[in-house]
Design a protein around this motif. Structure first.
Motif: not given
Length: 151
Positions: A5-7, A34-35, A45-49
């Motif tokens: 969920r993070y990058g 990733d974007y 994936y909309k909430g990926k930070k």
């Protein structure tokens, strides 16, 4: 990238350091993937930070101007500043509290690097070779070394 969920993407090496040297574009490429996953990968994936790291402020713009307006955190190519930035992000985005101070994390990192170099020197018996071995460890090898050090 689909599993997290993070990058964290460090694009500080988008500028070549010497004449006739090519800049490394792996990290901006991975940031783009990733974007794209976050933007077009569906609801999951909309909430990926992301934490996007740069070296010096605005250095990335000639190479990857499409991210202008995104929040790029600069570490000034300094290890302690990088650790401070990561620590702040872990606290605010991941809600990790009671982290050690940046100076302690930095000290532990350098102790690990020294121990790793000494381990390689004992294994190979050649300091020049060991600098090359340590500098060229794959991520898998480096993570394995970290796991061994933590046991």
């Amino acid at each position: 990238m689909r599993e997290s969920r993070y990058g964290i993407h460090d694009i500080s090496l988008v500028k070549s350091q010497k004449e006739n040297e090519y800049a490394r574009m792996n990290m901006p490429f991975e940031l783009g993937i990733d974007y794209g996953l976050r933007k077009f990968g569906g609801e999951k994936y909309k909430g990926k930070k992301f934490l996007i790291l740069g070296g010096k402020k605005y250095d990335h713009l000639p190479a990857i101007s499409d991210i202008n307006g995104m929040d790029i955190m600069c570490h000034d190519n300094e290890t302690l500043t990088l650790i401070q930035t990561l620590r702040k992000w872990f606290s605010s985005v991941l809600n990790i509290k009671d982290q050690p101070p940046p100076s302690k994390l930095s000290s532990e990192y350098f102790e690990f690097q020294t121990a790793l170099f000494e381990k390689m020197t004992q294994k190979h018996g050649n300091e020049i070779l060991d600098k090359e071995v340590v500098a060229n460890l794959t991520n898998t090898e480096f993570i394995s070394e970290i796991n061994q050090a933590c046991q």
